[in-house]
Design an enzyme around this catalytic site. Structure first.
Site, PDB file in Angstrom:
ATOM      1  N   TYR A 298      42.080  27.827  53.942  1.00 53.31           N
ATOM      2  CA  TYR A 298      41.404  28.325  52.742  1.00 53.31           C
ATOM      3  C   TYR A 298      40.322  27.356  52.248  1.00 53.31           C
ATOM      4  CZ  TYR A 298      44.631  32.273  52.159  1.00 53.31           C
ATOM      5  OH  TYR A 298      45.329  33.455  52.311  1.00 53.31           O
TER       6      TYR A 298
ATOM      7  N   ASN B 266      48.950  39.473  47.677  1.00 55.59           N
ATOM      8  CA  ASN B 266      48.404  40.746  48.174  1.00 55.59           C
ATOM      9  C   ASN B 266      48.771  41.028  49.644  1.00 55.59           C
ATOM     10  OD1 ASN B 266      46.709  38.878  49.276  1.00 55.59           O
ATOM     11  ND2 ASN B 266      44.860  39.568  48.225  1.00 55.59           N
TER      12      ASN B 266
ATOM     13  N   HIS C  76      46.547  39.073  55.198  1.00 53.29           N
ATOM     14  CA  HIS C  76      45.273  38.368  55.354  1.00 53.29           C
ATOM     15  C   HIS C  76      44.586  38.862  56.622  1.00 53.29           C
ATOM     16  CE1 HIS C  76      42.304  35.143  55.737  1.00 53.29           C
ATOM     17  NE2 HIS C  76      42.617  35.155  57.023  1.00 53.29           N
TER      18      HIS C  76
HETATM   19  P1  IDP Z   1      40.683  38.153  51.367  1.00 50.09           P
HETATM   20  O1  IDP Z   1      42.116  37.709  51.466  1.00 50.09           O
HETATM   21  O2  IDP Z   1      40.565  39.604  51.011  1.00 50.09           O
HETATM   22  O3  IDP Z   1      39.867  37.741  52.568  1.00 50.09           O
HETATM   23  P2  IDP Z   1      39.388  35.927  49.997  1.00 50.09           P
HETATM   24  O4  IDP Z   1      38.194  36.046  49.106  1.00 50.09           O
HETATM   25  O5  IDP Z   1      39.214  35.254  51.310  1.00 50.09           O
HETATM   26  O6  IDP Z   1      40.033  37.381  50.136  1.00 50.09           O
HETATM   27  O7  IDP Z   1      40.474  35.113  49.176  1.00 50.09           O
HETATM   28  C1  IDP Z   1      41.640  34.650  49.796  1.00 50.09           C
HETATM   29  C2  IDP Z   1      42.811  34.926  48.905  1.00 50.09           C
HETATM   30  O8  IDP Z   1      42.660  34.174  47.710  1.00 50.09           O
HETATM   31  C3  IDP Z   1      42.921  36.385  48.446  1.00 50.09           C
HETATM   32  O9  IDP Z   1      43.622  37.190  49.369  1.00 50.09           O
HETATM   33  C4  IDP Z   1      43.635  36.244  47.135  1.00 50.09           C
HETATM   34  O10 IDP Z   1      45.056  36.192  47.314  1.00 50.09           O
HETATM   35  C5  IDP Z   1      43.156  34.915  46.617  1.00 50.09           C
HETATM   36  N1  IDP Z   1      42.069  35.104  45.652  1.00 50.09           N
HETATM   37  C6  IDP Z   1      40.789  35.414  45.909  1.00 50.09           C
HETATM   38  N2  IDP Z   1      40.073  35.509  44.783  1.00 50.09           N
HETATM   39  C7  IDP Z   1      40.940  35.262  43.790  1.00 50.09           C
HETATM   40  C8  IDP Z   1      40.786  35.204  42.361  1.00 50.09           C
HETATM   41  O11 IDP Z   1      39.714  35.406  41.794  1.00 50.09           O
HETATM   42  N3  IDP Z   1      41.928  34.909  41.681  1.00 50.09           N
HETATM   43  C9  IDP Z   1      43.118  34.677  42.263  1.00 50.09           C
HETATM   44  N4  IDP Z   1      43.298  34.719  43.605  1.00 50.09           N
HETATM   45  C10 IDP Z   1      42.207  35.003  44.346  1.00 50.09           C
END
Ligand code: IDP
Length: 145
Positions: free
Chosen positions: A57, A120, A123
């Site tokens: 990350y 969520n 990934h």
């Molecule tokens: P993705 O998993 O859909 O690729 P990314 O932008 O890569 O999304 O972000 C990685 C993970 O970080 C997300 O799946 C989510 O769990 C967490 N995340 C992303 N943006 C936020 C935020 O604004 N608040 C809290 N958690 C976030």
């Protein structure tokens, strides 16, 4: 006019996150991937070491949610996978649904099962370079069959 759609055989890094494993959704995720016709070329249950999570990350380092994200992803076992198929990167992202489950369409994994952006379920790599990088973080070449 004929429209050509370029298809590419791709590999992507897919993962069932700790909440998905705890909630018993590994089978559901695998079922959807297999029904879609994707080939699983690498798969393991693992607890991600902190340093690996920070590397994975890395693009989010410095953001307010970074610490929580690293704590969450290292909080329990994940199922790490390499999935192969036509346009696998974009197709798996479609199957996952939007990052924030509130925006994720019904029929997507996040739309059907997730409630919050922090947890969520799944990934998936977002681009070919990311896929190559993430596969390299989690798998040795000899682990891909
Ligand atoms: P993705 O998993 O859909 O690729 P990314 O932008 O890569 O999304 O972000 C990685 C993970 O970080 C997300 O799946 C989510 O769990 C967490 N995340 C992303 N943006 C936020 C935020 O604004 N608040 C809290 N958690 C976030």
């Amino acid at each position: 006019m004929v429209k050509w759609r370029v298809m590419a055989l791709e590999r992507t890094y897919a993962m069932v996150k700790p909440d998905g494993v705890k909630r018993g959704l590994v089978g559901e995720v695998l079922r959807r991937l297999e029904h879609k016709g994707f080939k699983i070329v690498g798969m393991k249950l693992m607890q991600i070491p902190r340093a690996t999570a920070e590397e994975h990350y890395g693009e989010h380092r410095g953001k307010p949610f970074f610490e929580g994200l690293v704590s969450f992803i290292t909080s329990g076992p994940v199922v790490a996978m390499v999935v192969e198929g036509e346009n696998a990167i974009a197709e798996w992202r479609k199957m996952m649904g939007a990052t924030n489950p509130k925006d994720a369409a019904p029929g997507t994994l996040r739309g059907d099962f997730a409630a919050t952006i922090d947890e969520n379920i799944v990934h998936g790599s977002d681009a070919p370079e990311t896929a190559e990088r993430e596969i390299g973080i989690f798998f040795k070449p000899e682990e891909l069959l």
